[in-house]
Design a protein around this motif. Structure first.
Motif, PDB file in Angstrom:
ATOM      1  N   SER B 191       0.819  -1.198   0.000  1.00 42.67           N
ATOM      2  CA  SER B 191       0.000   0.000   0.000  1.00 42.67           C
ATOM      3  C   SER B 191       0.860   1.259   0.000  1.00 42.67           C
ATOM      4  CB  SER B 191      -0.905  -0.001   1.236  1.00 42.67           C
ATOM      5  OG  SER B 191      -1.698   1.150   1.230  1.00 42.67           O
ATOM      6  N   VAL B 213      -3.418  -5.468  -2.766  1.00 39.58           N
ATOM      7  CA  VAL B 213      -2.779  -4.182  -3.084  1.00 39.58           C
ATOM      8  C   VAL B 213      -3.828  -3.082  -3.063  1.00 39.58           C
ATOM      9  CG1 VAL B 213      -0.890  -5.164  -4.422  1.00 39.58           C
ATOM     10  CG2 VAL B 213      -3.000  -4.642  -5.576  1.00 39.58           C
ATOM     11  N   GLY B 219      -1.925  -0.933  -9.166  1.00 41.77           N
ATOM     12  CA  GLY B 219      -1.935  -2.084  -8.264  1.00 41.77           C
ATOM     13  C   GLY B 219      -0.904  -3.117  -8.693  1.00 41.77           C
ATOM     14  N   VAL B 235      -7.526  -6.293  -5.305  1.00 39.64           N
ATOM     15  CA  VAL B 235      -6.947  -5.072  -5.865  1.00 39.64           C
ATOM     16  C   VAL B 235      -7.972  -3.955  -5.723  1.00 39.64           C
ATOM     17  CG1 VAL B 235      -5.978  -4.078  -7.961  1.00 39.64           C
ATOM     18  CG2 VAL B 235      -5.723  -6.523  -7.534  1.00 39.64           C
ATOM     19  N   ASN B 238      -6.866   1.580  -5.766  1.00 40.34           N
ATOM     20  CA  ASN B 238      -5.704   2.141  -6.449  1.00 40.34           C
ATOM     21  C   ASN B 238      -6.229   3.115  -7.501  1.00 40.34           C
ATOM     22  OD1 ASN B 238      -3.648   0.091  -5.341  1.00 40.34           O
ATOM     23  ND2 ASN B 238      -5.274  -1.208  -6.181  1.00 40.34           N
ATOM     24  N   ASN B 268     -11.246   1.154  -7.610  1.00 34.92           N
ATOM     25  CA  ASN B 268      -9.929   1.719  -7.919  1.00 34.92           C
ATOM     26  C   ASN B 268     -10.097   3.165  -8.383  1.00 34.92           C
ATOM     27  OD1 ASN B 268      -7.911  -0.506  -7.504  1.00 34.92           O
ATOM     28  ND2 ASN B 268      -9.458  -1.550  -8.747  1.00 34.92           N
TER      29      ASN B 268
END
Lengths: 199, 515
Positions: B191, B213, B219, B235, B238, B268
């Protein structure tokens, strides 16, 4: 009140006679505020890096720049640099110019500014800075606020080797090598992008 | 009351009927079947079968002796003493150092006692936490934080195993194997990375699974890499989730044969905090999966939700911000396959370019999948499941899953890279520098072309710079010091960098100066 007026008046006159007396002759071509003069093909100098300006003036004096006979404009400028009597004069006129506010010369070249931004970011920005403001650590001058016609001409001079070939001109040789990586069409786009900076 | 129910039943029946009719028509319409039916069942590139442990051919052997490192001692000192086969056990404590492993077959393992981990602490001053250039390296059970460069970087080492590490708020890349063949990255948590959290660069035969992540710019990034599987990862949050890319200007010119399957890819939507002008800074916030110029990427079984820009975008070099073309790389993403995925609530706040495309194509709904640019021989298994844009040329996939392909890891460890002693400079260039410097494109650092102009006839100056870099550019991050390399190697890589071209070939530097 009175005093303040007097002060403004004084600072005006001092601007007309120039903080650096050596700039007197230069103004006829480079403009009273260092804004350049398209008709004379003289670039804007206002706000440019002082160390860069001083280097160029000394290059002109010694023939490292403008030694190429084919480059008549540079020949002209060589003669002008010659009238600066000393290193102190070179330094003082350079400092004076560096402290003038950056100008916005008229746009003369059109191109695709978005494409130009990409190219600039890939090929020029790492030396000339993210906003064309130059980078002292890398000896790269500002490109924003200089004037597109002049920049285009210099770029071509680097390409043909009329500028940046002298063995003692290390920064010029660096720029000469970069000039081979950009086509003339791409250069127009890059200049179109540079023209958008600060506008 | 009963009348109402009846009406509902009838309309439900109509719906089902309509659905059946739609399906029926769809199968009758002449949509091309694309791809070999046995693409993943008799896959020549996949040579291990179900039941083989994924880590069978990667990592250290552990056949040597064990060296223990306790809090207050130096891990690097232990690495210096170790010989191939040894296990270095690091006990809980805080270790403020850069560990550089330039030997083969070293097992670096953290000991976790009652929840206490060994912590590598960079204090925002150290560059890299763990670097390895050896083959068969295992790195596991470390907490790595506050480094400025990379957490774990592999430099041309094959058969690596990186697992169960926590990487938090650490520089440019988190886990970054460069130029490695046969490697496994599993069960790590990363992270706060300002480029890619897991960045697989110029590698072959890679497996990335069960990692988590979040809050990174990218990611998981598969870049200029062949034969890779990214599966079962979480994931989220991000800027971009999972990326399969070709970065132009690197000595390896292709990305192909990538499976992205069974991942959770959600939310994300993190603001992009990549260095302005760098490639990842061009990734729009809210992108679930980004395929750019990569070929044979198959996307299956992922749950892709709440990515505000788009769930999946397939694009080319022309259409991507902050990228210029590489004449040696095919700019298009070809033979992409989208199989069954679960996608919902994506594309509710697309970037202007996608909004404009929607307008032109009269699409009002939020879009799950966008294709921009040409993409030859690509397919989608069930287009009716998603709202798509620009996929008109996609055929129907002639295969429905990737189950036949378990992993692209090798049955036997890969041979070391064939770099001779005289090629040390090349190895360092490929294995280290191209992680951040592409030939004519801005990555993390300035393009190689520009470095060649700056240092044309001065390799000594370049070698000095990389030993102790100083910050020169306001819009670039700092360059991590390469002082762990010997002075000879620094000079060798400097000379190589000044003569290298876009293909990664070395030429007389004088030729580069006057082309």
């Amino acid at each position: 009140m009175q005093l303040r007026h007097l002060f403004i008046l004084l600072s005006c006159t001092s601007a007309l006679t120039f903080a650096s007396p050596h700039y007197q002759t230069c103004a006829s071509c480079h403009g009273a505020q260092g804004e350049g003069n398209a008709a004379m093909q003289a670039p804007a100098l206002a706000g440019q890096s002082a160390t860069y300006l001083a280097r160029q003036l000394n290059y002109f004096k010694s023939g490292i720049r403008g030694g190429d006979q084919s480059d008549t404009l540079a020949q002209q400028m060589r003669a002008m640099a010659g009238i600066l009597p000393s290193e102190a004069a070179v330094q003082s006129v350079s400092l004076f110019l560096a402290n003038l506010p950056r100008t916005q010369p008229a746009v003369t070249i059109s191109g695709d500014a978005d494409k130009g931004y990409k190219l600039y970011n890939m090929k020029c920005g790492a030396c000339h800075g993210p906003n064309g403001q130059g980078n002292e650590a890398l000896k790269a001058p500002a490109l924003a606020g200089v004037g597109d016609a002049y920049l285009a001409r210099q770029f071509t001079l680097f390409k043909t080797g009329a500028r940046g070939s002298h063995p003692e001109d290390k920064p010029g040789r660096q720029m000469k090598m970069m000039s081979t990586h950009l086509s003339n069409d791409d250069l127009r786009d890059v200049l179109a992008y540079i023209n958008t900076i600060g506008r | 009351m009963s009348n109402k129910l009846f009406a509902v039943l009838i309309s439900a029946g109509l719906l089902v009927g309509g659905f059946w009719l739609g399906q029926h028509l769809a199968t009758n319409s002449p949509v091309a079947l694309v791809g070999d039916a046995d693409r993943y069942t008799s896959n020549a590139a996949a040579r291990i079968t179900a039941g083989t442990a994924l880590d069978a051919s990667v990592g250290a052997s552990g056949t040597g002796t064990t060296i223990d490192v306790f809090n207050g001692e130096s891990i690097q000192a232990a690495v210096k003493r170790a010989s191939s086969g040894d296990i270095i056990r690091v006990y809980p404590g805080t270790y403020q150092e850069t560990v550089y492993i330039d030997k083969d077959d070293i097992w670096l393992t953290g000991v976790i006692q009652r929840g206490h981990w060994p912590i590598l602490e960079g204090n925002h001053t150290l560059n890299d936490a763990i670097l390895y250039s050896g083959n068969n390296i295992t790195v596991e059970n470390f907490r790595i934080t506050h480094y400025k460069g990379n957490a774990i970087m592999g430099q041309a080492g094959n058969n690596f195993l990186i697992r169960n590490n926590h990487v938090i708020d650490t520089g440019v890349y988190g886990i970054f194997p460069q130029l490695g063949k046969n490697g496994l990255i599993e069960r790590n948590i990363l992270s706060g990375i300002e480029d890619a959290a897991i960045y697989v660069g110029m590698c072959d035969n890679i497996h990335v699974n069960n990692n988590e992540v979040f809050e990174n710019v990218a990611g998981i990034e598969i870049e200029n890499t062949r034969h890779a599987i990214v599966e079962n990862n979480k994931v989220y949050n991000n800027t971009g989730g999972i990326l399969a890319f070709i970065t132009p200007g690197l000595p390896i010119k292709t990305t192909y044969d990538v499976i992205i399957r069974n991942n959770f890819i959600s939310d994300n939507n993190h603001v992009n905090f990549g260095a302005p002008g760098s490639i990842v800074a061009g990734v729009p916030s809210g992108s679930g999966i980004v395929v750019m110029a990569a070929d044979q990427v198959t996307i299956e079984g992922n749950i892709i939700t709440n990515n505000k820009n788009v769930g999946i975008v397939i694009t080319d070099h022309q259409s991507f911000a902050n990228i210029s073309l590489d004449p040696e790389s095919d700019p298009n993403s070809d033979q992409v396959a989208i199989l069954n995925n679960v996608m919902f609530n994506n594309g509710y706040q697309p970037i202007n370019e996608i909004s404009a495309l929607k307008l032109v194509n009269l699409i009002k709904n939020d879009v799950d999948i966008v294709n921009v640019g040409t993409s030859a021989d690509s397919c989608i298994l069930d287009p009716g499941k998603y709202v798509t844009l620009g996929l008109d040329d996609y055929g129907r996939c002639n295969f429905s899953d990737t189950h036949g392909t378990v992993s692209y890891l090798l049955p036997e460890p890969a041979e070391p890279h064939p770099f001779t002693d005289t090629e040390k400079g090349k190895m360092a260039y490929y294995g280290i520098c191209t992680g951040c410097h592409a030939y004519n494109v801005r990555m993390i650092g300035p393009p190689v072309q520009i470095i060649q102009a700056l240092y044309m006839d001065n390799p000594e100056g370049l070698a000095d710079y990389i030993a102790k870099p100083i910050k020169k550019r306001e819009d670039y991050p700092e360059m991590p010091a390469q002082n762990y390399l010997s002075p000879e190697l620094r000079l060798a890589v400097a000379k190589f960098m000044l003569g290298v071209d876009n293909q990664g070939q070395f030429n007389d530097p004088a030729l580069n100066q006057n082309p």
